[in-house]
Scaffold this active site. Sequence first.
Site, PDB file in Angstrom:
ATOM      1  CD  GLU A 185      61.504 -19.599  15.389  1.00  0.00           C
ATOM      2  OE1 GLU A 185      62.025 -18.242  15.359  1.00  0.00           O
ATOM      3  OE2 GLU A 185      60.664 -19.780  14.874  1.00  0.00           O
ATOM      4  CG  ASP A 223      65.462 -19.499  11.688  1.00  0.00           C
ATOM      5  OD1 ASP A 223      64.616 -20.461  11.019  1.00  0.00           O
ATOM      6  OD2 ASP A 223      65.036 -18.971  12.399  1.00  0.00           O
TER       7      ASP A 223
END
Length: 349
Positions: A185, A223
Amino acid sequence: MCLLNASFAVFIILSVSVFASKDSQSGFAVGRNELTYRTEELSHEKFLAYAPLSDVPHLRKVTNNLLIPRVVGTTGHTQARDYITSNLRELNWSVEHDKFHDTAPILGKLHFHNIIAKLNPDAERYLVFACHYDSKYFEDFEFIGATDSAVPCAMLLNMAHVLQTALEPFRKTKLSLMFIFFDGEEAFKEWGPNDSIYGSRHLAKMWEADGTLNRLDILVLLDLIGSADPTFYSFFPNTEGWYSRLVSLEERLSDLNMLQRYISSGVSRQYPNRYFQPNTLRSSMVEDDHLPFLRRNVPILHLIPLPFPTVWHTKDDNNSIIDYIATENISLILRLFMMEYLQSATDEK
Ligand SMILES: [Zn+2]
């Protein structure tokens, strides 16, 4: 992830359209083809059966095992991947790795692995929970990334563990549960379209080609969770109904005094320290792993706090900032959301 315009973000909170959809009995859309499910609140009996299920020592243990630098290509990265994989396989989930190569600035050619875990590998459709397991490379210090995203990964492993028995019926249903642990990511040099979200870009493209994307109801992306008292918002109109379920579940838990260190509203129904804000933020300024899926019309719930934790992308994003009370409260809301969703969608069939 990357917040494109931080100062702008806090000023564009729009008014409350989330509550309006709460009363909707017509159902909320899911999937790229907009199927509709009628949501039903968990019955009082089921709510009281699921809500006390909890194992914070397990959450701590799993988190601690992931609190290592996990830069793609390093031993810590392999260790984190093996740990996530074996944990879910022990719980009898079907786990696969989507392996691919890509070239990144600074580190060059890298071998990436997305981890895909399914409760029922033969299901037709999936409620998907996701996070990323790689940690960001920094030249001058070792970054642990507790909130980014060791804790979100640990929350998913903890959910599978805590709900093991409750999830048993959904091993055979047409609608089941999937977890995705994205790789790569983080940007290696500077966040941009070719240096970030390597894993989600690869997976969304592959799944568009083979039709798997059509089988995803909603992608719930976690997240930057783990610090004290984060606040979340609804970002997307097409999942606002589902987001309102999170708002309602938090209120229901608060009214029953089932959230720890939480100011209970009593009759006033004010929730001064609520996590899931009943507000919408109509801007996609936060770039993250959901983007390749969002662009391909997969419905998204993006559970990322605004503002970001103050330790974001610093050496202080480590064990010392984890607030297990807030994290467990949020996990509890998500576990109930998961059970309510699976129950409603299954009843529908
Ligand atoms: Zn990050």
